[in-house]
Design an enzyme around this catalytic site. Structure first.
Site, short mmCIF file in Angstrom:
data_model
loop_
_atom_site.label_atom_id
_atom_site.label_comp_id
_atom_site.label_asym_id
_atom_site.label_seq_id
_atom_site.Cartn_x
_atom_site.Cartn_y
_atom_site.Cartn_z
N ARG A 1 0.86 -1.18 0.00
CA ARG A 1 0.00 0.00 0.00
C ARG A 1 0.90 1.23 0.00
O ARG A 1 1.95 1.25 0.65
CB ARG A 1 -0.91 0.02 1.24
CG ARG A 1 -2.10 -0.92 1.14
CD ARG A 1 -3.12 -0.43 0.12
NE ARG A 1 -4.34 -1.22 0.09
CZ ARG A 1 -4.57 -2.22 -0.74
NH1 ARG A 1 -3.61 -2.60 -1.58
NH2 ARG A 1 -5.72 -2.86 -0.74
N GLU B 1 -4.49 7.87 -5.12
CA GLU B 1 -4.72 7.19 -6.40
C GLU B 1 -6.04 7.63 -6.99
O GLU B 1 -7.04 7.70 -6.27
CB GLU B 1 -4.71 5.66 -6.18
CG GLU B 1 -3.38 5.15 -5.67
CD GLU B 1 -3.35 3.64 -5.42
OE1 GLU B 1 -4.39 2.97 -5.68
OE2 GLU B 1 -2.32 3.13 -4.99
N HIS C 1 -1.60 0.85 -10.08
CA HIS C 1 -2.23 -0.09 -9.14
C HIS C 1 -2.96 -1.21 -9.91
O HIS C 1 -4.12 -1.52 -9.64
CB HIS C 1 -3.19 0.62 -8.19
CG HIS C 1 -3.44 -0.16 -6.93
ND1 HIS C 1 -3.84 0.42 -5.75
CD2 HIS C 1 -3.35 -1.49 -6.67
CE1 HIS C 1 -3.99 -0.50 -4.82
NE2 HIS C 1 -3.69 -1.68 -5.36
#
Length: 322
Positions: free
Chosen positions: A235, A264, A283
């Site tokens: 993360r 994000e 991601h």
């Protein structure tokens, strides 16, 4: 046998939900984006499959479903799923750990090879039609350190060891366990400082918890080799992003391969975008062909275990956060 009601917090239009057809007879599946959309089915529900539901929606289900026996979270990361009422509840929580780990392990190896073989230099030479001959680094002579030797960490370790790398790892409990055959040395989590100076690559695979937030900061970057590369598939906030940017900008470390970030999507004005020593992906390192379907299939398999009274896989330590 009584009919079992399973709630699914998800968009009913998601194609992958078709995999729930295999859940078996005697089961009513109710799908909705929110707790309110699930309607009166909530009252008698015994299982909740949380795909895209928010924390407030999960809490509303818990409050309205007195017979709820088990909650399954689709993803491995639980920082967006856990909240105090769920932590304190006796209801067991499982997650999708392991479903996406193999691809994440591959991304770490991509990052290692990207820097070891200096892919940016090769691409620049190609763009300039320039015959550029230079020496290569053999990763079999290098060391990778894995921060959090969980399921993703084990996927990294097996691949790195297969390529001949020296593999180090940290985890909360350093006692011997399955997967250690791919690790040369396991450090207890508090001994991270001792591992970092040894590493040519530091692979961050840790979940986001209060204990891991900001785990890698200026002090940790100062302990790394100037030639070290940081790689993150855990993360974003596990790494102090401003400290990392400074370390990259000043060449305190060589580079970074990042799939996760503090914010994000990564804002267009974030300096990471313009750094030539950073590999960025959105991601999506775990987005492989059929990845969503695989997560639903895993839930169906879990449900079969639950229905038979067999032990569930991936039972979460809710207080630890993973």
């Amino acid at each position: 046998m009584d009919n079992i009601t399973v709630l699914v917090l998800a968009d009913p239009a998601a194609p992958a939900l078709g995999k729930l057809d295999a859940i078996g007879a005697g089961v009513t599946v109710r799908i909705g984006k929110t707790a309110d959309a699930l309607g009166d089915a909530v009252a008698g529900a015994r299982v909740l499959f949380n795909w895209t539901g928010s924390k407030p929606d999960v809490l509303r289900v818990m409050q309205r479903a007195p017979n709820l026996e088990w909650i399954h979270a689709m993803y491995a990361g639980l920082d967006r799923s856990l909240f105090p009422e769920l932590v304190e509840s006796p209801i067991p929580l499982t997650n999708g750990s392991g479903v996406f780990s193999q691809s994440l392990g591959e991304f770490i190896i991509l990052g290692v090879l990207y820097f070891a073989k200096d892919v940016p230099r090769r691409m620049q030479a190609k763009a300039e039609r320039r015959w550029d001959v230079f020496d290569n680094v053999e990763i079999r002579k290098q060391t990778i350190g894995i921060v959090a030797h969980g399921d993703i960490g084990r996927a990294v370790a097996s691949r790195a060891k297969a390529l001949g790398m020296r593999v180090l790892a940290t985890r909360r409990n350093p006692s011997t366990r399955a997967g250690d055959e791919h690790v040369d040395r396991v450090y207890a989590a508090p001994d991270l400082d001792a591992m970092l100076p040894e590493c040519d690559y530091v692979a961050v695979t840790a979940p986001l918890t209060p204990e891991t937030t900001g785990l890698i900061g200026k002090r940790e970057f100062d302990l790394m080799k100037p030639s070290a590369v940081i790689l993150n598939v855990g993360r974003g906030p596990v790494i102090n992003e401003s400290a990392m940017i400074e370390a990259l900008k000043t060449k305190r470390i060589r580079g970074a391969a990042l799939d996760v970030f503090d914010v994000e999507p990564l804002p267009p004005d974030n300096p990471l975008w313009s750094m030539d020593n950073v590999l960025i992906t959105a991601h999506c390192a775990d987005h492989v062909d059929g990845w969503v379907e695989s997560a639903v299939v895993f839930f169906v398999e879990q449900f079969a275990r639950w229905r038979k009274g067999e032990p569930l896989r991936n039972v979460v330590d809710k207080r630890a956060g993973y």
